[in-house]
Structure formats: structure tokens, C-alpha cells
Scaffold this motif. Structure first.
Motif, short mmCIF file in Angstrom:
data_model
loop_
_atom_site.label_atom_id
_atom_site.label_comp_id
_atom_site.label_asym_id
_atom_site.label_seq_id
_atom_site.Cartn_x
_atom_site.Cartn_y
_atom_site.Cartn_z
N ARG A 180 0.84 -1.21 0.00
CA ARG A 180 0.00 0.00 0.00
C ARG A 180 0.87 1.25 0.00
NH1 ARG A 180 1.59 2.87 4.59
NH2 ARG A 180 0.81 2.06 6.54
N ALA A 195 0.13 5.25 1.42
CA ALA A 195 -0.88 5.95 2.22
C ALA A 195 -0.49 7.42 2.43
CB ALA A 195 -1.03 5.23 3.57
N PRO A 196 -0.60 8.22 1.38
CA PRO A 196 -0.19 9.61 1.51
C PRO A 196 -1.18 10.46 2.31
CG PRO A 196 -1.15 9.25 -0.65
CD PRO A 196 -1.11 7.91 0.03
N SER A 197 -0.67 11.53 2.90
CA SER A 197 -1.53 12.53 3.54
C SER A 197 -1.72 13.67 2.54
CB SER A 197 -0.85 13.08 4.80
OG SER A 197 -0.57 12.03 5.69
N GLU A 253 -4.81 9.53 3.62
CA GLU A 253 -4.86 9.75 5.06
C GLU A 253 -5.23 11.21 5.34
OE1 GLU A 253 -2.80 5.89 6.54
OE2 GLU A 253 -1.50 7.63 6.86
N TYR A 299 -3.19 9.34 14.15
CA TYR A 299 -2.57 8.61 13.04
C TYR A 299 -2.33 7.13 13.38
CZ TYR A 299 1.54 6.79 10.61
OH TYR A 299 2.42 5.97 9.98
N VAL A 358 -4.17 4.26 11.07
CA VAL A 358 -3.33 3.47 10.15
C VAL A 358 -3.42 1.98 10.50
CG1 VAL A 358 -0.92 2.93 9.61
CG2 VAL A 358 -1.68 5.28 9.68
N ARG A 369 7.33 2.32 3.64
CA ARG A 369 7.14 3.77 3.87
C ARG A 369 8.45 4.40 4.26
NH1 ARG A 369 3.39 2.88 9.17
NH2 ARG A 369 4.91 1.78 10.44
N LEU A 374 9.10 7.27 9.63
CA LEU A 374 8.00 6.66 10.38
C LEU A 374 8.45 5.42 11.17
CD1 LEU A 374 5.17 7.23 7.80
CD2 LEU A 374 5.31 8.18 10.10
N1 GLU Z 1 0.17 9.27 5.85
C1 GLU Z 1 1.54 9.17 6.27
C2 GLU Z 1 2.38 10.21 5.60
O1 GLU Z 1 2.04 10.65 4.51
C3 GLU Z 1 2.15 7.82 5.96
C4 GLU Z 1 1.52 6.74 6.71
C5 GLU Z 1 2.15 5.38 6.52
O2 GLU Z 1 2.69 5.08 5.47
O3 GLU Z 1 2.03 4.62 7.45
O4 GLU Z 1 3.41 10.57 6.13
#
Ligand code: GLU
Length: 293
Positions: free
Chosen positions: A10, A12-14, A46, A172, A176, A190, A194
Motif C-alpha cells: 500500500r 498511504a499519503p496525507s 490519510e 494517526y 493506520v 514507507r 516513520l
Molecule cells: N500518511 C503518512 C504520511 O504521509 C504515511 C503513513 C504510513 O505510510 O504509514 O506521512
């Protein structure tokens, strides 16, 4: 190689601004890592942190991913449409007796971190054992966040962390984890920024779904700008849109991204996504994603 029918990767951008090249490179690595195993690839927006969401950003991000040649399976999931699921998870954690209200301000937490034995970024547990009457008293003039108790082995390294913010937004970490579980994600690729979140999410996932299968957490190195600084959406690090406007093609950008991470033998000036996936080797990608959990 893992069972290909089960791999689900996956991105998962913000939607808090245009993706910079570092974000795009991570998306590309996540996509390659899933697709090279014959796996599914999903994209999740996100967009829970409403004060930071930028209008139009989600659509721009999807356009950029598509332009680069990344495709995905199923509809895009928007976290803002899934708050019932997060609420249910909160109730489950509450039923386990693992959550508590926290009234500390950012300043209180900073002060605790600078005290002897304090550690920056690790909540010292100030509100962990408040009595019912103390909670009632404080709640009358201050809104609280909700924290999750961590087991003793995590106390020193991570501390109890926030699962519901004091502005009532789901945190978050909670969102997530709930989504990765619900979407059957097996590969989280990612950015290395993180990595501190990973033990929190592993712990949360164990609580919410003790029988889940194995999830691989892989962290991509952060891309640095020309001055050797970490890229940030805020400082206007170059976006795909600017690249396009100055006449750059997606093949040139792909080559740039791939060359900066060194997943092909030779530096390149131009490569199509179809050629790239033919030429790149999953082991070489996995070597670059060295920060595993
Ligand atoms: N939404 C987060 C971001 O853009 C990433 C979350 C993830 O990959 O767990 O920094």
C-alpha cells in the motif's frame, strides 16, 4: 518468495500538499515491491488531520501517481469516511482497560522530558493513574486526549501514545493500524521518518486482531535535497507538477528516482515503467529498504 496471492502492499499519503520527489520515490518502491511479487497495491488517503488537509491535494496526488505509471487495485480509501471503524477500535481498547484520558499539554510533556530520567518523545505516564474524581475534576475545564498503555518492555522506548487527540480527531497510529488490518495489508513500505511508529502499530495490531498474519514493515531511506537536507512538503521541495511544467517527462523522473536510490546497475536518464519493472530485482529493492522491523 512469499505466496504471491497474499501480498498486499500500500501507499498511504496525507493530502497535505503536493508529493515531493522523496514521497514519489517511496511510492514507487512500495509499488515495485508489491507488484514484483505479483501482489496487490492499494492507495489510501490519510485525510484525517483536517487542519492540515489542503483542498485539491488528494486529486493532485492521484494524478501524479498515475502520471508516473503507478496503478492500484480497488477504490481509493479515504480515512475521513471510516471514522466508525476507528471509534469501534477505541471502544475495544477501552474494554481491554488499556486506554486513559490524558490532560497534559505539549508544554507539560516537554518539561517532563527535560527532567532527570525524562526522554524526548516518550510520554512519562503522568496521567496513567489518575483517580476517577481527579479525571472528573480536570475534565470539567480541559479537554483530554486518550492514550494507550504500553507494556513495561515498551515504556522506556516509546511510552503510552495518543490514540484520540484532544481536538477529538483519531490519531494517526490508531487509524493506520485499523486500516492496514481491515485492508489485509501484508507489506508496509514507507519512509524511514516513520520507523518510530512501527512498534506502536505492531502492538496496536496485536491488541486489535491477535490472530492476524505476519506484516513486513520496510522503511525507505529519506531523499535529501541538493543541500543535503531532508525534503519537506512545507519547504516547497520540487513536485511532479513543477517537473512537468518545466518540460520533464515521467520517464525522466522515473530514471531520476531510480538512479538516486541505486536499484539498477547503471545511472539512467530515461526509463518507462514497463521497462523498469522488467529490469529491477526485488532483492535489490529489499536491500535498500534496510530498516526493517
Ligand atoms: N500518511 C503518512 C504520511 O504521509 C504515511 C503513513 C504510513 O505510510 O504509514 O506521512
Amino acid at each position: 518468495m512469499p505466496n504471491s496471492s497474499k501480498v498486499v502492499g500500500r501507499y498511504a499519503p496525507s493530502p497535505t500538499g503536493d508529493l515531493h520527489f522523496g514521497n514519489l520515490r517511496t511510492a514507487l518502491l512500495a509499488w515495485l515491491h508489491a507488484r514484483l511479487q505479483g501482489g496487490q497495491f492499494i492507495v489510501r488517503m490519510e485525510d484525517l488531520d483536517l487542519p492540515r488537509v489542503v483542498a485539491g491535494s488528494a486529486d493532485q496526488i492521484l494524478r501524479d501517481l498515475e502520471w508516473l505509471g503507478l496503478d492500484w487495485d480497488g477504490p481509493i480509501v479515504y480515512q475521513s469516511e471510516r471514522t466508525d471503524f476507528y471509534q469501534r477500535a477505541l471502544l475495544n481498547l477501552d474494554a481491554l482497560g488499556l486506554s486513559y484520558p490524558c490532560f497534559c499539554s505539549r508544554k507539560d510533556i516537554q518539561a517532563a522530558a527535560s527532567a532527570p530520567h525524562g526522554k524526548v518523545g516518550v510520554y512519562p505516564g503522568t496521567c496513567r493513574s489518575l483517580s476517577v474524581s481527579e479525571i472528573a475534576m480536570r475534565a470539567s475545564n480541559k479537554s483530554s486526549a486518550t492514550r494507550l498503555k504500553v507494556p513495561p518492555k515498551m515504556e522506556a522506548s516509546c511510552g503510552d501514545f495518543v490514540i484520540l487527540r484532544s481536538d477529538s480527531l483519531f490519531a494517526y497510529q490508531l487509524a493506520v493500524t485499523v486500516d492496514d488490518l481491515d485492508q489485509g495489508v501484508t507489506e508496509v513500505v514507507r519512509g524511514a521518518d516513520l520507523i518510530d511508529s512501527t512498534p506502536k502499530q505492531v502492538y496496536l495490531a496485536e491488541l486489535l486482531q491477535p490472530k492476524r498474519g505476519r506484516v513486513n514493515y520496510l522503511h525507505a531511506p529519506l531523499m535529501l535535497d541538493d543541500q543535503g537536507r531532508r525534503m519537506s512538503k512545507r519547504d516547497g521541495s520540487i513536485s511532479a507538477e513543477e517537473w512537468r511544467r518545466s518540460g520533464g517527462s515521467s520517464e525522466q523522473l522515473l530514471a531520476h528516482l531510480v538512479t538516486t536510490i541505486g536499484i539498477l546497475e547503471e545511472p539512467l536518464k530515461c526509463i518507462a515503467i514497463e521497462e523498469l519493472i522488467e529490469q529491477v530485482d526485488i532483492k535489490r529493492i529489499a536491500d535498500k529498504l534496510s530498516l526493517r522491523y
